[in-house]
Design an enzyme around this catalytic site. Structure first.
Site, PDB file in Angstrom:
ATOM      1  N   GLU A  32     -45.821 -41.018  -0.754  1.00  0.00           N
ATOM      2  CA  GLU A  32     -46.382 -42.002  -1.690  1.00  0.00           C
ATOM      3  C   GLU A  32     -46.310 -41.461  -3.111  1.00  0.00           C
ATOM      4  O   GLU A  32     -46.702 -40.328  -3.388  1.00  0.00           O
ATOM      5  CB  GLU A  32     -47.841 -42.300  -1.332  1.00  0.00           C
ATOM      6  CG  GLU A  32     -48.509 -43.278  -2.305  1.00  0.00           C
ATOM      7  CD  GLU A  32     -49.957 -43.554  -1.947  1.00  0.00           C
ATOM      8  OE1 GLU A  32     -50.177 -44.096  -0.834  1.00  0.00           O
ATOM      9  OE2 GLU A  32     -50.858 -43.226  -2.742  1.00  0.00           O
ATOM     10  N   PRO A  35     -46.490 -44.944 -10.415  1.00  0.00           N
ATOM     11  CA  PRO A  35     -45.788 -44.960 -11.706  1.00  0.00           C
ATOM     12  C   PRO A  35     -46.583 -44.236 -12.776  1.00  0.00           C
ATOM     13  O   PRO A  35     -47.736 -44.573 -13.035  1.00  0.00           O
ATOM     14  CB  PRO A  35     -45.664 -46.460 -12.022  1.00  0.00           C
ATOM     15  CG  PRO A  35     -46.746 -47.120 -11.243  1.00  0.00           C
ATOM     16  CD  PRO A  35     -46.959 -46.288 -10.010  1.00  0.00           C
ATOM     17  N   ARG A 121     -56.188 -55.769  -0.432  1.00  0.00           N
ATOM     18  CA  ARG A 121     -57.037 -56.734  -1.125  1.00  0.00           C
ATOM     19  C   ARG A 121     -57.123 -56.425  -2.607  1.00  0.00           C
ATOM     20  O   ARG A 121     -57.076 -57.309  -3.443  1.00  0.00           O
ATOM     21  CB  ARG A 121     -58.454 -56.738  -0.541  1.00  0.00           C
ATOM     22  CG  ARG A 121     -59.350 -57.811  -1.173  1.00  0.00           C
ATOM     23  CD  ARG A 121     -60.820 -57.583  -0.848  1.00  0.00           C
ATOM     24  NE  ARG A 121     -61.341 -56.382  -1.504  1.00  0.00           N
ATOM     25  CZ  ARG A 121     -62.613 -56.011  -1.438  1.00  0.00           C
ATOM     26  NH1 ARG A 121     -63.458 -56.710  -0.722  1.00  0.00           N
ATOM     27  NH2 ARG A 121     -63.018 -54.921  -2.047  1.00  0.00           N
ATOM     28  N   GLY A 122     -57.294 -55.155  -2.923  1.00  0.00           N
ATOM     29  CA  GLY A 122     -57.487 -54.769  -4.315  1.00  0.00           C
ATOM     30  C   GLY A 122     -58.960 -54.618  -4.623  1.00  0.00           C
ATOM     31  O   GLY A 122     -59.822 -54.680  -3.745  1.00  0.00           O
ATOM     32  N   LYS A 183     -55.737 -58.449  10.914  1.00  0.00           N
ATOM     33  CA  LYS A 183     -54.552 -58.260  10.080  1.00  0.00           C
ATOM     34  C   LYS A 183     -53.290 -58.215  10.947  1.00  0.00           C
ATOM     35  O   LYS A 183     -52.248 -58.767  10.585  1.00  0.00           O
ATOM     36  CB  LYS A 183     -54.675 -56.965   9.269  1.00  0.00           C
ATOM     37  CG  LYS A 183     -55.770 -56.971   8.213  1.00  0.00           C
ATOM     38  CD  LYS A 183     -55.862 -55.608   7.528  1.00  0.00           C
ATOM     39  CE  LYS A 183     -57.032 -55.537   6.562  1.00  0.00           C
ATOM     40  NZ  LYS A 183     -57.143 -54.200   5.910  1.00  0.00           N
ATOM     41  N   GLN A 194     -56.491 -44.600   4.865  1.00  0.00           N
ATOM     42  CA  GLN A 194     -57.041 -43.857   3.738  1.00  0.00           C
ATOM     43  C   GLN A 194     -57.100 -42.373   4.110  1.00  0.00           C
ATOM     44  O   GLN A 194     -57.170 -42.013   5.281  1.00  0.00           O
ATOM     45  CB  GLN A 194     -58.436 -44.373   3.407  1.00  0.00           C
ATOM     46  CG  GLN A 194     -58.987 -43.875   2.084  1.00  0.00           C
ATOM     47  CD  GLN A 194     -60.299 -44.558   1.745  1.00  0.00           C
ATOM     48  OE1 GLN A 194     -61.267 -44.444   2.498  1.00  0.00           O
ATOM     49  NE2 GLN A 194     -60.345 -45.262   0.630  1.00  0.00           N
TER      50      GLN A 194
END
Length: 627
Positions: A32, A35, A121-122, A183, A194
């Site tokens: 991962e 930017p 989701r954010g 989901k 996580q």
């Protein structure tokens, strides 16, 4: 075991197909990246990904800033990675995003050959105006999965997040597993978890997921520890449980950066071995923090990659393959990125640490960019320059806790009280720093409190002058024993434009007087200043830098760990003013607090002031606070 990877073809492939093509016992891993804030950092990350490709990750992940704040950079980076023949998964959130961004992003991703997504989701809503869903139907990651499936069918392979220790907003872990099952039923193809540091917690959660009927691949999130303070910040932010023995080990070596990095590598190897050999897990998600050395060492110690020489040869073959066909659209992105950062790798001293820090002392003994934690403590040219989590600036407290901590400020004294209380230790954090003050700030706290209380100059970064303390000093020391540490005093604070004009005039007069008296060819006080509109001022010459922390060690060159220059200051100023905006969103749209904080953000400047006589410990404070 050592795997012999095949050359990757520059064509899109769903990651689930890549997993299916592997034999059941073959381990696989993903990297991962996020930017960076600056164009040189982004350009240099492309080169770093190119090198990391020789480690043969099964695919790459590119993070997505909250509300699409890194939309363009994330898309560019994902396209560049895909163009190198690395299958790439673009993270995507559905909350806090302007209308139309989601569909434009999905369309652009397809154009770049990016067919893998991680649907998140954010951030939760903070206020009626702040939260704008991409559509009224988006409230959870499940909604995003359903939308992509409805609009694009099977065009995309969709991953989702899993939480072995429970989601922060969920009071029941069992409910979390049910949500993950939903989901999957909505069309999710794989799970990335996580980060965690307790293997038993993960394995128990994993078994429950399988028992619930979750059959899609689950990749545990592994983050090698790079630095003690960055580790504590990240785990506090995520609410990660740290086993007591790990915490004890790290506290014992926390001031030895090299030892912490080595411990982080060994711990990651131990965790992955346990998960692979005892838990039957064969896929792993490695959080690189845009750093390559630690993950390289982890994979080498596991025996999952070949020698450096073989990897270099493989990389050259892959480059030749890319040059002879395929990936033309994405290669245009790579070339564009590299062109935008011409000579980015050749800036002044690429091994220094550029710092615009909160009121805490951050030290490293750098030998390369990999010696820096990311965030505003890193070199602005480094691929690791950006935010710790890669999701952009923001408050590090949940809205309810933030309101309770900082109240409802409506005047200058209210804001000053927040900053001064933090400096006095009666407030745990302020919007710019979620961690307690470092011990060295105690020697200058009275000056900082005076700046906040009497001038309404709100300080967000500082350090005292230090003249040759031992590198083993528990407060100021860093690096190997037997060395000596030096620091120039500096402070960063918010002030009005009128006050900035006065500061500029005074520094100009002082410089003229020193030159007239033959004391120097320049002034003692140097500064950078910027505002929320992007305006910039300084009394520095173009290309000059403020070196403010360095160490002298036996048998080594002088190590400069803190250097403040134009590029890093501008990036930090942008983040600092974004935090004002985040803070204002805690309050209702027409409330006095929202209007007041918004007005501050629009009228104040951030200034970084350095006093260059490190032997005069009170020089900066006399200069700033004289009446």
């Amino acid at each position: 075991m050592t795997t012999t990877p095949e050359l990757r073809q520059p064509m899109a492939q769903k990651v689930t197909d890549r997993i299916s093509s592997l034999s059941p016992e073959t381990p696989y891993y993903t990297f991962e990246v996020f930017p960076p804030k600056t164009a040189p950092g982004l350009t240099n990350l492309i080169d770093r990904i190119d090198r990391m490709s020789s480690l043969n990750p099964t695919w790459m992940h590119v993070t997505w800033g909250a509300g699409g704040s890194t939309q363009e950079r994330s898309l560019e980076l994902a396209g560049a990675s895909q163009g190198m023949g690395l299958e790439t998964c673009l993270h995507l959130t559905c909350t806090n995003m302007q209308e139309g961004v989601l569909d434009r992003t999905l369309q652009r991703a397809k154009e770049l050959g990016v067919v893998n997504l991680l649907a998140l989701r954010g951030d939760p809503p903070r206020g009626e105006e702040y939260w704008t869903a991409a559509s009224d139907e988006f409230q959870h990651a499940t909604d995003l999965v359903k939308y992509v499936r409805k609009q694009y069918g099977q065009d995309f392979c969709i991953g989702v997040a899993g939480y072995p220790e429970g989601h922060a907003d969920s009071p029941d872990r069992e409910d979390d597993i049910d949500y993950l099952y939903e989901k999957q039923q909505a069309g999710a193809d794989f799970v990335v978890t996580q980060l965690f540091y307790d293997v038993d917690v993960f394995i128990n959660w994993y078994k429950k997921c399988r028992a619930r009927g979750i059959t899609i691949p689950i990749l545990p999130g592994i983050m090698p520890i790079q630095n003690y303070l960055s580790f504590r910040r990240m785990t506090n932010l995520c609410g990660t449980y740290i086993p007591p023995e790990i915490m004890s080990d790290l506290e014992r070596i926390q001031h030895d950066d090299s030892a912490v990095k080595d411990y982080g590598v060994q711990l990651s190897v131990k965790m992955i071995k346990a998960l692979y050999e005892e838990g039957g897990i064969r896929g792993f998600h490695l959080c690189t923090l845009n750093l390559e050395k630690s993950i390289t060492r982890v994979l080498e110690l596991l025996g999952w990659v070949g020698s450096s020489e073989k990897r270099t040869k493989l990389n050259l073959q892959q480059r030749s393959l890319m040059a002879n066909g395929g990936g033309q659209t994405a290669n245009k992105v790579i070339n564009s990125l590299r062109a935008s950062g011409t000579n980015a790798s050749n800036g002044p001293n690429p091994t220094v640490q550029t710092v615009s820090s909160p009121d805490l002392a951050r030290k490293d003994s750098p030998t390369s960019w990999d010696e820096f934690p990311n965030g505003r403590f890193g070199d602005a040219r480094s691929p690791a320059y950006g935010d710790m989590d890669g999701y952009g600036p923001g408050l590090k407290l949940p809205p309810a806790e933030a309101l309770k901590t900082w109240g409802t400020p409506t005047n200058l004294s209210d804001v000053s009280k927040i900053f001064s209380s933090y400096l006095r230790g009666t407030l745990a954090c302020n919007p710019w720093s979620e961690e307690p003050l470092r011990p060295e700030t105690a020697s200058i706290s009275s000056h900082l409190i005076e700046m906040n209380d009497t001038r309404h100059w709100w300080t967000v970064g500082s350090q005292p002058a230090v003249d040759g303390v031992k590198s083993s000093d528990p407060i100021h020391g860093f690096g190997p024993k037997g060395g000596y540490i030096y620091q120039k005093a500096f402070v960063e604070f918010f002030l009005t434009e009128e006050q900035l004009n006065e500061l500029e005039e005074r520094s100009k007069k002082d410089e003229e007087e020193r030159i007239k008296n033959g004391e120097a060819d320049d002034g003692l006080v140097k500064w950078f200043a910027g505002n929320g509109k992007g305006d910039y001022r300084t009394n520095m010459k173009k290309g000059d830098v403020n070196a403010v922390t360095w160490g002298v060690f036996g048998g080594k060159e002088i190590v400069t760990t803190t250097l403040i220059e134009e590029m890093s200051f501008k990036a930090w100023a942008e983040e600092a003013f974004a935090i004002w905006k985040e803070w204002s969103f805690l309050y209702p749209a027409q409330s006095p607090s929202r209007k007041f904080i918004k007005a501050i953000a629009e009228t104040r400047w951030l200034v970084s002031v350095v006093h260059h006589d490190y032997k005069d410990t009170d020089g900066l404070w006399r200069w700033l606070l004289k009446k």
